[in-house]
Structure formats: structure tokens, C-alpha cells
Design an enzyme around this catalytic site. Structure first.
Site, PDB file in Angstrom:
ATOM      1  CB  SER A  37       6.642 -88.041  40.150  1.00 49.45           C
ATOM      2  OG  SER A  37       5.684 -87.018  40.061  1.00 49.45           O
TER       3      SER A  37
ATOM      4  N   GLY B  55      20.694 -75.089  25.335  1.00 53.36           N
ATOM      5  CA  GLY B  55      21.788 -75.070  24.369  1.00 53.36           C
ATOM      6  C   GLY B  55      21.358 -75.577  23.003  1.00 53.36           C
TER       7      GLY B  55
ATOM      8  CG  HIS C 234      12.096 -83.084  44.508  1.00 53.71           C
ATOM      9  ND1 HIS C 234      11.322 -84.118  44.970  1.00 53.71           N
ATOM     10  CD2 HIS C 234      11.430 -82.544  43.460  1.00 53.71           C
ATOM     11  CE1 HIS C 234      10.231 -84.186  44.215  1.00 53.71           C
ATOM     12  NE2 HIS C 234      10.275 -83.240  43.296  1.00 53.71           N
TER      13      HIS C 234
ATOM     14  CG  HIS D 167      15.219 -81.532  41.998  1.00 55.83           C
ATOM     15  ND1 HIS D 167      15.373 -82.542  41.089  1.00 55.83           N
ATOM     16  CD2 HIS D 167      14.158 -80.808  41.591  1.00 55.83           C
ATOM     17  CE1 HIS D 167      14.420 -82.422  40.169  1.00 55.83           C
ATOM     18  NE2 HIS D 167      13.692 -81.376  40.444  1.00 55.83           N
TER      19      HIS D 167
ATOM     20  NE  ARG E 217       9.083 -79.553  44.068  1.00 57.98           N
ATOM     21  CZ  ARG E 217       9.567 -79.502  42.836  1.00 57.98           C
ATOM     22  NH1 ARG E 217      10.605 -78.747  42.564  1.00 57.98           N
ATOM     23  NH2 ARG E 217       9.021 -80.206  41.873  1.00 57.98           N
TER      24      ARG E 217
ATOM     25  CG  LEU F  66      15.144 -78.882  27.492  1.00 59.49           C
ATOM     26  CD1 LEU F  66      14.007 -78.548  28.423  1.00 59.49           C
ATOM     27  CD2 LEU F  66      14.606 -79.408  26.189  1.00 59.49           C
TER      28      LEU F  66
END
Lengths: 640, 258
Positions: A286, A47, A268, A403, A332, A45
Site C-alpha cells: 500500500s 460485471g 504503482h 498496476h 505516483r 465489481l
């Protein structure tokens, strides 16, 4: 004496800093932009968006990726969504709230000015991505839909099914592809950075290795951007893709770029546990599953009954017991550590006793199978494909995994590292998430850096360099770096030991995970710091790489990456040892409240630790950038 | 629960570079957990080969979550193996039994030359996207995202097409080595959205003609749809063909901007 780090934060009120920076920034005339060459390493994203935008502006851009195509970058695997302070739901969101949530989520260990800028440009990101055709989820009326995510009390997360990262990356990739087609960007695929070159203290270019032929070559430029991702694979098992590595950032560090807060890593809580010793990576499920699933383990560590036959009174719903108000939705870090403690006590479940149950039986009874299927059907399917068990009949087994890494190359407000002309963007830098990143903020940061920050800040550096010669690839520094890289790779081939790079990676990862993972202690970190150099010596003596250096050789690629993980691992442990407090993802068991929560020490550690290379990670020098909070009050994160 | 499979025979394509003629070599994996993924089985074999001082088998892979599209492999003649809507990286050994003989080949298509062993060059896909698989939208000039409402069914169907991971299974499965499913999925995604209308016909024409430079022609076998790990519908090919036909008229008359 510690070196003074200048973060170059503009003066003025927090909300005006970015606007006034943009008003004062030096510009390069459109006709002069083509006289400048910028190298962008990495096409995720950050770069891809940086390369595309810089090329649109008129700069000559060379983009590098070790993948076959820019579209493979690991940003693609992000599931949940992207935050933006649009307040489309009218639920009271604002730039200030997104700023505050991100600062608080980061446990007050990030820079106010950077985070505020991130919150400001978040709204532009959504506009930009929609204009590019990203198919975000929509309401029946045709407007954009939002969902809520951890650490926020508003719905500000935009999403595209469970594939938001994929759709955003493809959006940025398509903009990059357009520029490649137009000739604004030259793309070098299957090409890996092996060194960063500096001349007279400035970034002069990079040395790369063509993965297809093994050829080592140099590329010179006016400025270099590293958008090369995080270092979660230091743990070996993580949710990162197989090729994710720290090499670019680490090679820059060895050339003088400071490495900030390497001990800030995020674990995570809901990943599928390891199933056997061949396991190569972990898959994330998720976090939204915890909305309806109940987490438990059997009370008896020697429980032998089938899971469905274990009666209620013999189950320990430990999150509901320990954190009654948050229950299964505890943050988390808290829920990850609770799972680890029970597994360490022998109460883990599954064939390797290395997980906890996430049980949907109550949700199915309450809501019906159809509703559960509608909410989580694709996740249940994915779980069944990997674990071979049907979560409608049997509880899922989950366990925390590495994560994301909040630490990274130290950058100033302009995203420039401590080497002038060398920039770091996205997960590769340390700048915006402090000690803990909130969900749906990684995509936001990558695109913010690439689309809306770097295109301004790079011009400020380049403008004074107009019509001045830059060192060419014939400069002795380039030749020396090429030679060193060739010798390094030939060296791996010539050791002729007995163990593969993967074997060493697994071993080094285990040490880092055991002592510098979810919970850290002084004793454990010291143990790691004695074991790591010993194993590293063995790596240098007993590595075996088959094949040659003159053709495609994935074993050789891996050897170089594992080498850098060893060195980084030592720095992670040193950073964790020196930071005598707990904050966000960095939990030192000596520093906790009576309830087992992270206990910060704002008097001594309200700062960024920026490590300076000294020739050996064991003796790296710790520099400090004090964090000044003028707009928020340093509070204790509470989950009660 | 976990079982161990025994005596798996692997016939794997080895090719020492684009010019080499290549051949099958047979390997044996004595024992492997059925919890292992297919690629972990190959990792294990590679560890074994390195221990024996031999060169590891080259194959493409990365995320191992079925989303990056890097992995490939023809497994017993099927692109991505026997499990429907599953990329190779998500295929697990429990789908096989002890004593199984598994033939592993690279994607076979003229447009995807073999680089080494099981790895192929799919950059022709990038050339297609570069020719028009985007919406021109310069950074910074975008209007507010909610300015153009898009009906949910339109957004959903665009998303269905946009789910393509660019793995190339469609080409490998096609008897003609055609890339119509890949190309049309992108055309259908962008051409169905309001933002994509300005370049709609230019896009259809240039992407399809770029595709024709590299790939074979579609004759509606439908193998692509059944091999696709993301279950992209073959309907997208009809949509792209319709736009291409219109494009040939409109672009010829220079009225494409109307």
C-alpha cells in the site's frame, strides 16, 4: 478523414446532465423486460453489479466468468478504499470537488460529463454497499470512518481494513448469487469469451470456450456487456492476477469496437521488486507506507557495506532532495520515474540491484515500534512473507510495477462501444480516469458503471427492439465465428514449436515494459515496433502447446491470451508514439518541463485517440474525439 | 539473501479427469531459488514438462496475493502447506530445504470432486451463498449509509468473519469434510449486523440446510480453524448453530419476521 465519434453527451449544465438524461431515457415496461436477454461477461465489481441489477429489474441475464466462481475476480485484490463525496467528515468535500480532483488527477484527458456523473453516483454506492452488509471501518460512535488518499485534500475514502476490494466484491457477488438462486441470472463459470459476434453492425452475442471440455459454443442476446478488466498483464510482470487478460476487449476491437488510449497505463511506485527469473507476478504494498517511510539509495553504486552500516552521508534520500515540498509523498508517476532513473544508473539495491530502499528506521525511532506496528503491521508481515526480510530491522526494497490501465474500449456517455448493443464497463472501458487514475477511484468506477449507469442506459437501447426478432445462434455469423475460434485454438496446438506460451509472454512483456513502460521515447517506441512483429512471427512458428484441445488445458488457454497481448502491445506502442506529449501515466521523455514533469500539449492532443481495427494492429486507424472543457480550466499539475 | 535449493523431489497427484482413478507421479526439480514462491516452483516444473513435450500439471491459482481464494493444494498433508495463516500462493520455497520430498495433492472431500490433477470443483460453496448468504437490498433503494450507527466492535467482528476467502481449506482439513467454518463465517458476518436482521433466521436455516446437502457434519475437531489462511475463529460455528436452533423454532411458528 477521421470518423466522427459521437459521445452522446446530454445537453445542459454539467450538474444537470445525468438527471436530465435519466428523465428522458426510454423505459422498458416491467413485464416486457423478461423478453430481453443481456449477456454480461466478467463478474468483478462492474460485471457482478450490472448482472445483479439487470436481473433485479427483470431482464434475463447470462453471466460468464472464466473463474470457478464469480467471487475470484481481480477486483478482490484492491486494498486501499473507495472514494465518495459524502462529506461525512465535514471537511468541505462535495460532488464538484471529487469531480475536479478526478479530472485534474487524470491530467485533463477525460470527459467532463462522465466524470461528473461518477462523482454524483459515488454517494449512492456507499449507501448501497452498506445496505448489503459491507463491513466498512467505523468510528467508536458507530458512524463510518474515512481516510485520505493521494490527489485529494479531503478525507473521502471509505475502507474495510486493507481489504476494501474484497469486501465490495463479495457484496456484489452476494447480490449476484441471490439472483442466481432466484433464477434471474444463469451463470456460466470456467467459460471464456473467445469472440464477439455482430450481425448487420449490431452486437448479436458471443462465442465462448468451455475451459473444462474445450467445447466452443455461441450465445445470442439483445445486448452484451463486457466487464472484463484491464490489460496490465501485457507487461508480463504486473500486480494483476495471473489470469487477467485483454482477450474479450481485443476480440471486440477486432469486430469493430474502437480501442481508446491504449498507452495510458499506470505504474504503482511501491511494489516488491522482482527476486529471480521465475517471478510470476509482483505484489503491491500500500502506498500509505510512504507516509512514514523514507526512500533512499546508496550514493555509491558499488556500495558493499551492509545496509544498516551505511552512514547518513553516504545515502541519497533522492525524493526529499529533488522534491523538497512533497518529499517521500511525491505523486505516483514522479516517484516511479525517479526510482527508475537511479536503478538504470546502477544505484539500485538488493541482490539484483533492482529496487530502492523504503526505510522505517526514523519512524521507529520517532514513534516507537508499537505505533509503527499498529499502522503498518499487516503490511510488514506480508512483506516479510514474500521477501524474507524483517522490515523492522532492515529497510524494505520497493520498485514500481504496472498496476492499472486507464485505456480500454472506447465508450460513449451510455457506456456503449462503437458497436451498437455492445457495452464496456469498469476497467475494460476508457471513460473516467483520463491519463492517470487516482487512488480509491477504480472501485468507485466499477460499481458506478454496474449499479447506477448501465441499468439505465441499456434500457434506452433495448426499448425500440421490443418484439423484434434477433439473430439466433444458427446465424452464419455465429457459425463462422465458432469455426474461426476452433481453428485458432487447434492452430496453437498444431504449431509444434519449442517455446511455451509463458516464455513468449515474458519476452513480449519485457519489450513493452522496456519501451512503453514508465518512460517512453520516439526511438525506443520505434524499436519496439520493429521487435514486436518479429517476435510475433516467431510466436506463430515456434509456439509449443502440449496436451489436447478436448479437455482442461491451461497451456492452451494461455496461448490464446498471449496472442492477443502481442497485438495489443503493438497498438500500445503506436498510440504512445503518436501521442507527442506527456500526460499522466504517459511520459515521453522528449516532452517534459525543466523540472522533469509531464508537459502536455493541449493545442494538439487534448483529445481521445480511438483506434479502429484494420486487419493488423500495425496499420490500425487513429480516430479522434476532441475533449471539450467547459467547466474546468486546463492547468498544469504541480507538486511544488 | 537468495540461496538455491537443490534436488527437490515432488510427488504430485495426476488425474486425467473426474473419471480417471489417478496416481502419484514423481518429479525432480534440480535447482530452484528459495525466493521463488511455491506456485512459481510449479510454474518452473511445468515449463520443464512442456519443454519435454509433456502435459503441464493443472492447478488452480490467480491473484497470488492470498486474497482471491483460488489456490489450494494439500502440501505434505497440510492444507496450504506448513506455514500458519498463509495461503499456498504466499508460501515460499525458503520454508523448505535442499533434498526435501514434498507430496502435493488436491483438496480431498466428497463435495469437491477432482476436475483434473490438482484442480477441484468448489461450486458447492456458491450454492450455499446462493441459498441465503446475502442481504436482500435492491439497487437504488438504500437509505443514507450513516443512518444506522454500528458499534465499532460489532463492525470489527463482522469484518473478522467476512475475511473468508472461500478457498475450501477448512473442508479439506476436516476429517468429516464439513463446511461449517465457511458457512458459519458468512452467517456470522451478516447476522451480526443490523442490516442483516430481517433475514437472520431464514438465512441461518436455508444456508445450513443447503450445506448439509453437500458436506459432512461438524464434530468440533477444530482442524478447520488451524488450516484457515485467514484465521477465521471456530467461534463462528457456535454463533451459527445458535441461530439455526432458534430458527427451527421461530420459522416453525412463522414468527421469524418479528
Amino acid at each position: 478523414m477521421s470518423t466522427q465519434l459521437n459521445s452522446k453527451i446530454p445537453a445542459g449544465p454539467l450538474g444537470d446532465k445525468w438527471a436530465s438524461y435519466k428523465e428522458d431515457v426510454k423505459l422498458v415496461n416491467p413485464n416486457n423486460k423478461r423478453k430481453f436477454k443481456v449477456i454480461v461477461v466478467g463478474t468483478g465489481l462492474a460485471g457482478a453489479s450490472a448482472a445483479a441489477t439487470l436481473a433485479e429489474l427483470g431482464y434475463q441475464v447470462d453471466a460468464f466468468t472464466f473463474h470457478d466462481s464469480p467471487r475470484r475476480a481481480h477486483s478482490i485484490a484492491a486494498q486501499g478504499g473507495i472514494n465518495a463525496a459524502k462529506n461525512y467528515q465535514g471537511d468541505g468535500d462535495s460532488v464538484h470537488r471529487l469531480f475536479y480532483d478526478t479530472i485534474k488527477g487524470g491530467d485533463f484527458r477525460s470527459r467532463e460529463a462522465n466524470v461528473h456523473r461518477l462523482a454524483e453516483v459515488s454517494v449512492n454506492i456507499i449507501d448501497q454497499m452498506v445496505a448489503q452488509g459491507v463491513p466498512f471501518a467505523r468510528e467508536y460512535g458507530g458512524l463510518l470512518d474515512n481516510r485520505s488518499f493521494g490527489g485529494a485534500q479531503v478525507s473521502r475514502t471509505f475502507y474495510a481494513r486493507g481489504q476494501t476490494g474484497q469486501q465490495l466484491l463479495l457484496g456484489a457477488y452476494q447480490q449476484l448469487a441471490r439472483q442466481i438462486g432466484l433464477g434471474g441470472v444463469r451463470l456460466f463459470n470456467r467459460t471464456e469469451l473467445v469472440d464477439v459476434v455482430t450481425v448487420e453492425g449490431r452486437a448479436a452475442g458471443i462465442v465462448v470456450r468451455d475451459l473444462m471440455t474445450g467445447e466452443v459454443t455461441s450465445h445470442a442476446a439483445h445486448a452484451v456487456v463486457l466487464a472484463t478488466g484491464g490489460y496490465g498483464n501485457a507487461f508480463f510482470l504486473s500486480t494483476n492476477a495471473m489470469a487477467c487478460n485483454v482477450t474479450a476487449a481485443w476480440r471486440a476491437h477486432r469486430k469493430g469496437a474502437y480501442f481508446a488510449n491504449p498507452c495510458y497505463t499506470q505504474i504503482h511506485p511501491t511494489c516488491i521488486p522482482q527476486s529471480d527469473e521465475f517471478q510470476s507476478k509482483l505484489t503491491l504494498m500500500s502506498e500509505s507506507l510512504r507516509n512514514d517511510g523514507r526512500v533512499w539509495v546508496p550514493k555509491n553504486p558499488d556500495e558493499s557495506r551492509r545496509v544498516v552500516d551505511i552512514p547518513e552521508e553516504d545515502r541519497d534520500y533522492y525524493l526529499e532532495r529533488l522534491y523538497p515540498s512533497f518529499g517521500n509523498l511525491a505523486p505516483r508517476d514522479i516517484s516511479s520515474r525517479a526510482a527508475k532513473r537511479l536503478v538504470d544508473k546502477g544505484q539500485g539495491v538488493g541482490p539484483l540491484k533492482n529496487g530502492v530502499y523504503l526505510d522505517f528506521a526514523d519512524a521507529i525511532a520517532r514513534l516507537g515500534k508499537d505505533v509503527v506496528e499498529e499502522r503498518y503491521g499487516n503490511l510488514f508481515e506480508m512483506y516479510e512473507r514474500i521477501a524474507g526480510e524483517n522490515p523492522y530491522d532492515m529497510p524494505m526494497r520497493i520498485y514500481p510495477a504496472s498496476h492499472y490501465t486507464m485505456g480500454g474500449l472506447w465508450v460513449d456517455y451510455e457506456l456503449m462501444t462503437s458497436i451498437p448493443g455492445l457495452y464496456a464497463a469498469g476497467e475494460a472501458n476508457f471513460s473516467d480516469h483520463g491519463a492517470n487514475r487516482l487512488g480509491a477511484s477504480a472501485l468507485m468506477q466499477g460499481l458506478s458503471d454496474g449499479y447506477f449507469v448501465l441499468p439505465y442506459t441499456i434500457g434506452n437501447y433495448l426499448a425500440p427492439m421490443l418484439n423484434k426478432a434477433i439473430p439466433s445462434v444458427d446465424h452464419p455469423e455465429f457459425k463462422a465465428a465458432e469455426l474461426a475460434a476452433r481453428e485458432r485454438f487447434n492452430g496453437y496446438l498444431n504449431i509444434g514449436g519449442t517455446r511455451s506460451p509463458d516464455w513468449f509472454h515474458r519476452e513480449v512483456g519485457k519489450i513493452i515494459w522496456d519501451y512503453c513502460g514508465m518512460e517512453r521515447t520516439e526511438q525506443g517506441l520505434e524499436k519496439a515496433l520493429s521487435e514486436l512483429p518479429a517476435l510475433y512471427d516467431e510466436f506463430k512458428k515456434d509456439l509449443r502447446v502440449t496436451g489436447s484441445g478436448e479437455s482442461l488445458n491451461q497451456t492452451l488457454e494461455k496461448a490464446g491470451r498471449v496472442d492477443d497481448f502481442f497485438q495489443l502491445g503493438m497498438l500500445m506502442c503506436r498510440d504512445a508514439l503518436e501521442r507527442q506529449e506527456s500526460c499522466g501515466g504517459h511520459f515521453r521523455s522528449e516532452y517534459q518541463t525543466e523540472e522533469g514533469e509531464a508537459l502536455r500539449d493541449d493545442d494538439k492532443f487534448c483529445h481521445v485517440a480511438a483506434w479502429e481495427w484494420s486487419g493488423d494492429p500495425m496499420t490500425a486507424k487513429r480516430n479522434v474525439e476532441e475533449l471539450e472543457f467547459e467547466n474546468v480550466h486546463l492547468a498544469t499539475r504541480s507538486y511544488k | 539473501m537468495s540461496n538455491h535449493l537443490k534436488d527437490i523431489i515432488l510427488k504430485i497427484w495426476r488425474q486425467n479427469g473426474p473419471q480417471d482413478s489417478g496416481r502419484f507421479e514423481t518429479y525432480k526439480v534440480d535447482e530452484i531459488s528459495d525466493e521463488a514462491s511455491f506456485l512459481e516452483m510449479l510454474d518452473y516444473l511445468n515449463e520443464q514438462l512442456i519443454t519435454e513435450g509433456k502435459e503441464a500439471i493443472v492447478f488452480d491459482h490467480d491473484c497470488r496475493e492470498g486474497i482471491c481464494g483460488t489456490c489450494s493444494l494439500m502440501i505434505n498433508g497440510q492444507a496450504h502447506g506448513p506455514e500458519r495463516s498463509t495461503a499456498t500462493c504466499q508460501l515460499h520455497m525458503r520454508k523448505f530445504s535442499s533434498g526435501a520430498e514434498i507430496v502435493i495433492e488436491p483438496w480431498r472431500a466428497a463435495a469437491f470432486p477432482i476436475i483434473k490433477d490438482l484442480m477441484v470443483d468448489r461450486s458447492a460453496f456458491d450454492r450455499i451463498i446462493e441459498s441465503g448468504g446475502f442481504i436482500t437490498s435492491v439497487t437504488g433503494g438504500a437509505p443514507d449509509a450513516n443512518l444506522i450507527p454500528i458499534p465499532k466492535p460489532v463492525a470489527d467482528s463482522a469484518m473478522d468473519s467476512a475475511a473468508c476467502i472461500g478457498c475450501g481449506a477448512c473442508v479439506a482439513a476436516c476429517p468429516n469434510g464439513a463446511a461449517n467454518l465457511f458457512t458459519s463465517a458468512k452467517i456470522a458476518h451478516l447476522n451480526s449486523l443490523p442490516q442483516g436482521q430481517a433475514e437472520r433466521y431464514k438465512r441461518a436455516e436455508s444456508m445450513i440446510e443447503k450445506m448439509d446437502e453437500f458436506f459432512g457434519s461438524c464434530t468440533n475437531h477444530g482442524e478447520c480453524e488451524s488450516a484457515c489462511p485467514k484465521e477465521i475463529s471456530i467461534d463462528v460455528i457456535a454463533l451459527a448453530n445458535a441461530d439455526y436452533r432458534k430458527a427451527k423454532l421461530k420459522n416453525k411458528k412463522f414468527i421469524s419476521r418479528i
